[in-house]
Design an enzyme around this catalytic site. Structure first.
Site, PDB file in Angstrom:
ATOM      1  CG  HIS A 189      -5.769  35.938   1.497  1.00 42.44           C
ATOM      2  ND1 HIS A 189      -6.550  35.611   0.403  1.00 42.44           N
ATOM      3  CD2 HIS A 189      -6.083  37.219   1.808  1.00 42.44           C
ATOM      4  CE1 HIS A 189      -7.300  36.639   0.082  1.00 42.44           C
ATOM      5  NE2 HIS A 189      -7.038  37.631   0.906  1.00 42.44           N
ATOM      6  CE  LYS A 200      10.255  53.548   6.130  1.00 40.31           C
ATOM      7  NZ  LYS A 200       9.223  54.557   6.354  1.00 40.31           N
ATOM      8  NE  ARG A 257      -5.711  38.343  -4.573  1.00 43.02           N
ATOM      9  CZ  ARG A 257      -6.732  38.039  -3.746  1.00 43.02           C
ATOM     10  NH1 ARG A 257      -7.379  36.912  -3.882  1.00 43.02           N
ATOM     11  NH2 ARG A 257      -7.095  38.908  -2.816  1.00 43.02           N
ATOM     12  CG  LEU A 312       8.458  53.730  11.338  1.00 44.15           C
ATOM     13  CD1 LEU A 312       8.220  52.268  10.982  1.00 44.15           C
ATOM     14  CD2 LEU A 312       8.800  54.521  10.088  1.00 44.15           C
ATOM     15  NE  ARG A 344      12.528  52.013  10.005  1.00 46.98           N
ATOM     16  CZ  ARG A 344      12.423  53.323   9.857  1.00 46.98           C
ATOM     17  NH1 ARG A 344      12.017  54.077  10.858  1.00 46.98           N
ATOM     18  NH2 ARG A 344      12.724  53.896   8.708  1.00 46.98           N
TER      19      ARG A 344
HETATM   20  N1  PDD Z   1       8.721  57.691   5.909  1.00 44.02           N
HETATM   21  N2  PDD Z   1       6.504  57.644  10.451  1.00 44.02           N
HETATM   22  C1  PDD Z   1       6.082  57.175   9.268  1.00 44.02           C
HETATM   23  C2  PDD Z   1       4.695  56.679   9.155  1.00 44.02           C
HETATM   24  C3  PDD Z   1       6.966  57.142   8.174  1.00 44.02           C
HETATM   25  O1  PDD Z   1       6.556  56.638   6.996  1.00 44.02           O
HETATM   26  C4  PDD Z   1       8.279  57.648   8.323  1.00 44.02           C
HETATM   27  C5  PDD Z   1       9.275  57.643   7.185  1.00 44.02           C
HETATM   28  C6  PDD Z   1       8.667  58.158   9.574  1.00 44.02           C
HETATM   29  C7  PDD Z   1      10.058  58.672   9.823  1.00 44.02           C
HETATM   30  O2  PDD Z   1      10.969  57.603   9.903  1.00 44.02           O
HETATM   31  P1  PDD Z   1      12.503  57.787   9.505  1.00 44.02           P
HETATM   32  O3  PDD Z   1      13.015  58.897  10.348  1.00 44.02           O
HETATM   33  O4  PDD Z   1      13.101  56.505   9.884  1.00 44.02           O
HETATM   34  O5  PDD Z   1      12.563  58.110   8.049  1.00 44.02           O
HETATM   35  C8  PDD Z   1       7.755  58.121  10.618  1.00 44.02           C
HETATM   36  C9  PDD Z   1       9.536  57.548   4.734  1.00 44.02           C
HETATM   37  C10 PDD Z   1      10.582  58.593   4.602  1.00 44.02           C
HETATM   38  C11 PDD Z   1       8.638  57.418   3.514  1.00 44.02           C
HETATM   39  O6  PDD Z   1       7.606  56.770   3.664  1.00 44.02           O
HETATM   40  O7  PDD Z   1       8.975  57.919   2.446  1.00 44.02           O
END
Ligand code: PDD
Length: 287
Positions: free
Chosen positions: A102, A149, A100, A207, A52
Site C-alpha cells: 500500500h 481527478k 503490491r 471537482l 488541474r
Molecule cells: N469528467 N465532475 C466530475 C466528477 C467529472 O468527472 C467531470 C469530468 C466534471 C467536469 O469537469 P471538466 O469540465 O473539467 O471536464 C465534473 C470527465 C469528462 C470524464 O470523467 O470523462
C-alpha cells in the site's frame, strides 16, 4: 482504421496497448486523469486542464518527468494519429509499477503515462443537446477529496450504471443535506425559479470543472445573473432550466430530473445559449 494509443513513450495499436499487472493504477487506482474536448484537432480549455492535472498530481505526490509542452506534443500526436477532428483526448498518469504494497514504493519509480483519443459525432451530439437529457439523483457515496481527478471512480461508475438503467444520461450525487454536489462525470447547474443561474461553489467536495469555470466566465460576459451556491433537489425540480457541463458533455441541457419534467420539457434558452457560445469560444480558443 485502427486506433492508436500512447503508452509509456510509444505509440502502439490500441488493441495491443497494455500496462503491467502490478501497475498501481490497476491495483490501487493510484493515479489521476484528464480529459480535453477536441475541436478541429485542437485542445479545448487547454491551460485549465493542464493546471488541474498538475494540481491532481501534486496532491498525490506523483512527479511526472515531462513538461507541459512535452505532454502537449503527445496529446496532439495522439489526436493526429487517430484522425480526430472533434472528440476527446484522455490522459492518465499512475504512480507506476511496483510490487503490491500500500505505501508509496521506496525507490523512485517511473509513473505510467497513457493517452488515448476518440472521435465524437458532432451532429449526434447537437441532436442530443437539442432534445435534452434526463438525470437521476443518487446518494453521495464518494470520498472527501473529489477535488482530485483520480481514476478511483467506482461510485461514479455505479451511479452512471444506475442512470443508464433508468434511461438517463447522468446521475447527480446528493449530499446528506439534500444538496446536489455534482454529476458522476459533469458539474450540475440550474436556472432557478427566480431566473438565477446557479452551480455549486468549489469549497464543496466537488471537482473544479474546467468547463464550469469557462461557462461562469461566459455567463459574466453575457451579463447573466449567476451565483456559485448549492441547490437542493427540490429547487432543481422546480427550476426553469437545468444543464450539465464537462469536457464530454460540453454544455448539455437537462429536461428531466428523476420523474419530474422541467418546464415544458424542452431545453431552456439559457442552457441553449451557453452551449452555443461555449462551443464557439472553445473552438476559437482551442490550442
Ligand atoms: N469528467 N465532475 C466530475 C466528477 C467529472 O468527472 C467531470 C469530468 C466534471 C467536469 O469537469 P471538466 O469540465 O473539467 O471536464 C465534473 C470527465 C469528462 C470524464 O470523467 O470523462
Amino acid at each position: 482504421m485502427s486506433r492508436i494509443a500512447y503508452v509509456n513513450g510509444r505509440f502502439t495499436r490500441h488493441a495491443q496497448a497494455s500496462v503491467h499487472i502490478e501497475d498501481r493504477g490497476y491495483q490501487f487506482a493510484d493515479g489521476v486523469y484528464e480529459v480535453w474536448a477536441v475541436f478541429d484537432g485542437r485542445l479545448a480549455d487547454s491551460a485549465g486542464h493542464f493546471e488541474r492535472l498538475a494540481r491532481s498530481l501534486g496532491e498525490l505526490r506523483i512527479s511526472i518527468p515531462l513538461s507541459q509542452a512535452a505532454l502537449g506534443v503527445i496529446l496532439r500526436e495522439t489526436i493526429r494519429r487517430n484522425h480526430v477532428r472533434n472528440g476527446m483526448v484522455y490522459l492518465q498518469v499512475t504512480r507506476g509499477v511496483a510490487p503490491r504494497d500500500h505505501p508509496f514504493p521506496a525507490g523512485a519509480i517511473r509513473p505510467s503515462l497513457v493517452v488515448t483519443a476518440k472521435s465524437v459525432d458532432m451532429v449526434k451530439s447537437q441532436a442530443r443537446a437539442a432534445d435534452g437529457v434526463k438525470v437521476i439523483t443518487v446518494p453521495e457515496t464518494r470520498w472527501a477529496r473529489c477535488d482530485i481527478k483520480t481514476i478511483g471512480l467506482l461510485p461514479n461508475v455505479l451511479a452512471k450504471q444506475a442512470a443508464r438503467e433508468a434511461g438517463a444520461a447522468e446521475a447527480w450525487f446528493v449530499d446528506d443535506l439534500g444538496l446536489v454536489t455534482e454529476g458522476a462525470s459533469s458539474n450540475a447547474w440550474i436556472v432557478d425559479a427566480k431566473g438565477v443561474l446557479r452551480t455549486r461553489d468549489t469549497q464543496a467536495n466537488i471537482l473544479r470543472g474546467v468547463t464550469r469555470k469557462s461557462v461562469l466566465a461566459l455567463a459574466a460576459k453575457l451579463g447573466l445573473t449567476f451565483e456559485e451556491r448549492a441547490f437542493t433537489v427540490d429547487e432543481a425540480k422546480q427550476a426553469r432550466e437545468a444543464f450539465i457541463t464537462g469536457a464530454g458533455s460540453l454544455v448539455l441541457p437537462v429536461t428531466r430530473i428523476d420523474a419530474t419534467v422541467l418546464g415544458d420539457g424542452a431545453p431552456g434558452p439559457v442552457a441553449k445559449r451557453l452551449r452555443d457560445v461555449y462551443i464557439q469560444q472553445a473552438r476559437q480558443d482551442a490550442a
